[in-house]
Design a protein around this motif. Structure first.
Motif, PDB file in Angstrom:
ATOM      1  N   ASP A 154       0.727  -0.994   0.031  1.00  0.00           N
ATOM      2  CA  ASP A 154      -0.012   0.067  -0.030  1.00  0.00           C
ATOM      3  C   ASP A 154       0.972   1.218   0.117  1.00  0.00           C
ATOM      4  O   ASP A 154       0.579   2.291  -0.614  1.00  0.00           O
ATOM      5  N   ASP A 155       1.977   1.227   0.777  1.00  0.00           N
ATOM      6  CA  ASP A 155       2.922   2.417   0.648  1.00  0.00           C
ATOM      7  C   ASP A 155       3.411   2.412  -0.695  1.00  0.00           C
ATOM      8  O   ASP A 155       3.532   3.998  -1.202  1.00  0.00           O
ATOM      9  N   ILE A 156       3.649   1.620  -1.649  1.00  0.00           N
ATOM     10  CA  ILE A 156       4.047   1.824  -2.836  1.00  0.00           C
ATOM     11  C   ILE A 156       3.020   2.568  -3.754  1.00  0.00           C
ATOM     12  O   ILE A 156       3.424   3.513  -4.472  1.00  0.00           O
ATOM     13  N   ILE A 157       1.751   2.075  -3.569  1.00  0.00           N
ATOM     14  CA  ILE A 157       0.549   2.855  -3.993  1.00  0.00           C
ATOM     15  C   ILE A 157       0.499   4.388  -3.760  1.00  0.00           C
ATOM     16  O   ILE A 157       0.362   5.276  -4.586  1.00  0.00           O
ATOM     17  N   ASP A 158       0.622   4.477  -2.376  1.00  0.00           N
ATOM     18  CA  ASP A 158       0.431   5.907  -1.886  1.00  0.00           C
ATOM     19  C   ASP A 158       1.604   6.781  -2.390  1.00  0.00           C
ATOM     20  O   ASP A 158       1.396   7.978  -3.079  1.00  0.00           O
ATOM     21  N   ASN A 159       2.964   6.142  -2.608  1.00  0.00           N
ATOM     22  CA  ASN A 159       4.074   7.099  -3.167  1.00  0.00           C
ATOM     23  C   ASN A 159       3.736   7.252  -4.679  1.00  0.00           C
ATOM     24  O   ASN A 159       3.873   8.347  -5.128  1.00  0.00           O
ATOM     25  N   LYS A 160       3.133   6.312  -5.311  1.00  0.00           N
ATOM     26  CA  LYS A 160       3.084   6.653  -6.800  1.00  0.00           C
ATOM     27  C   LYS A 160       1.666   7.515  -6.948  1.00  0.00           C
ATOM     28  O   LYS A 160       1.832   8.461  -7.824  1.00  0.00           O
ATOM     29  N   TYR A 161       0.883   7.398  -6.042  1.00  0.00           N
ATOM     30  CA  TYR A 161      -0.464   8.567  -6.013  1.00  0.00           C
ATOM     31  C   TYR A 161       0.178   9.780  -6.012  1.00  0.00           C
ATOM     32  O   TYR A 161      -0.259  10.839  -6.586  1.00  0.00           O
ATOM     33  N   GLY A 162       1.042  10.116  -4.919  1.00  0.00           N
ATOM     34  CA  GLY A 162       1.667  11.217  -4.438  1.00  0.00           C
ATOM     35  C   GLY A 162       2.403  11.915  -5.906  1.00  0.00           C
ATOM     36  O   GLY A 162       2.036  13.062  -6.157  1.00  0.00           O
ATOM     37  N   SER A 163       3.113  11.093  -6.399  1.00  0.00           N
ATOM     38  CA  SER A 163       4.011  11.684  -7.694  1.00  0.00           C
ATOM     39  C   SER A 163       3.157  11.762  -8.706  1.00  0.00           C
ATOM     40  O   SER A 163       3.236  12.761  -9.625  1.00  0.00           O
ATOM     41  N   LEU A 164       1.854  11.083  -9.020  1.00  0.00           N
ATOM     42  CA  LEU A 164       0.937  11.171 -10.098  1.00  0.00           C
ATOM     43  C   LEU A 164       0.392  12.580  -9.976  1.00  0.00           C
ATOM     44  O   LEU A 164       0.107  13.357 -10.583  1.00  0.00           O
ATOM     45  N   ILE A 165      -0.129  12.856  -8.666  1.00  0.00           N
ATOM     46  CA  ILE A 165      -0.757  14.069  -8.408  1.00  0.00           C
ATOM     47  C   ILE A 165       0.090  15.154  -8.778  1.00  0.00           C
ATOM     48  O   ILE A 165      -0.481  16.481  -9.237  1.00  0.00           O
ATOM     49  N   ARG A 166       1.396  15.285  -8.299  1.00  0.00           N
ATOM     50  CA  ARG A 166       2.399  16.373  -8.647  1.00  0.00           C
ATOM     51  C   ARG A 166       2.430  16.647 -10.260  1.00  0.00           C
ATOM     52  O   ARG A 166       2.497  17.592 -10.627  1.00  0.00           O
ATOM     53  N   GLU A 167       2.560  15.252 -11.101  1.00  0.00           N
ATOM     54  CA  GLU A 167       2.462  15.485 -12.186  1.00  0.00           C
ATOM     55  C   GLU A 167       1.245  16.059 -12.907  1.00  0.00           C
ATOM     56  O   GLU A 167       1.223  16.912 -13.940  1.00  0.00           O
ATOM     57  N   MET A 168      -0.116  15.663 -12.225  1.00  0.00           N
ATOM     58  CA  MET A 168      -1.117  16.252 -12.874  1.00  0.00           C
ATOM     59  C   MET A 168      -1.334  17.792 -12.499  1.00  0.00           C
ATOM     60  O   MET A 168      -1.712  18.772 -13.379  1.00  0.00           O
ATOM     61  N   LEU A 169      -0.700  18.307 -11.369  1.00  0.00           N
ATOM     62  CA  LEU A 169      -0.761  19.699 -11.347  1.00  0.00           C
ATOM     63  C   LEU A 169       0.009  20.421 -12.071  1.00  0.00           C
ATOM     64  O   LEU A 169      -0.196  21.666 -12.501  1.00  0.00           O
TER      65      LEU A 169
END
Length: 219
Positions: A154-169
């Protein structure tokens, strides 16, 4: 057939139905992510229609578990097994809802959008699907060692999610006219992140089943 044999038979049937619900939930997420990448509106609509079957499967599991509690009045670990079955089926149904929400996002985006779908969404989904497989294996075997691994995944997914949101911004800063489409991508990533959170709930419930006490996989 003895009382104990009947209980074990009914419990095995209940477990089989939970596995069936898990398989349906896994299929829904895989198809919804594929539809997102392929702009496949037809498949997205099918996923939404199929969600009612998964809802019905959860209701069946609930009815079976409640009937077993009422008829056989189990105690201690046996009672926990039935309570955990109810909780797991609820998590699986909610996970299927998140898959359906991705299908809705695909429909909202339409077939003609030109926005890039980040490969991290697929990567998140792949980890989530592996988590689901592991959680069901842990449930079948009442294996807390496997259940504990879910927190790391789950930590892996959380980290990828954070990275993706930065990309989206960054995308919205460069292309503000695409903000509505970008937001649908962000929502889709969030639905996968929430999908994984429900799997950690399953892991925590398995720990409670085996040990009789709570355990936070996010610690």
């Amino acid at each position: 057939m003895t009382f104990r044999m009947q209980f074990e038979e009914d419990l095995n049937t209940l477990r089989d139905h939970i596995k069936e619900l898990a398989i349906g939930t896994k299929k829904a997420l895989r198809r919804s992510v594929d539809a997102l990448y392929n702009k496949d509106i037809h498949t997205a609509r099918e996923i939404m229609e199929d969600d009612s079957e998964l809802d019905a499967k959860e209701e069946q599991i609930n009815e079976e578990a409640i009937l077993m509690i009422a008829k056989q009045q189990p105690v201690a670990t046996d009672l926990r097994r039935l309570i955990i079955a109810l909780k797991i089926s609820s998590d699986l149904e909610r996970m299927a809802d998140h898959a359906t929400n991705i299908a809705k996002a695909t429909i909202h985006l339409g077939e003609d959008h030109t926005i890039h779908v980040s490969p991290e969404i697929q990567e998140m989904a792949d980890v989530a699907l592996d988590m689901l497989d592991l959680s069901i294996k842990a449930f079948e075997n009442e294996d807390i060692t496997l259940a504990k691994k879910l927190g790391e995944m789950d930590d892996i997914i959380d980290n990828k999610y954070g990275s993706l949101i930065r990309e989206m911004l960054e995308q919205t800063a460069v292309n503000p006219e695409q903000i509505q489409h970008v937001m649908q991508m962000a929502f889709s990533a969030r639905f996968i992140e929430r999908f994984a959170d429900h799997i950690t709930n399953i892991g925590e419930n398995i720990f409670y089943l085996v040990k009789g006490k709570t355990y936070d996989l996010n610690d």
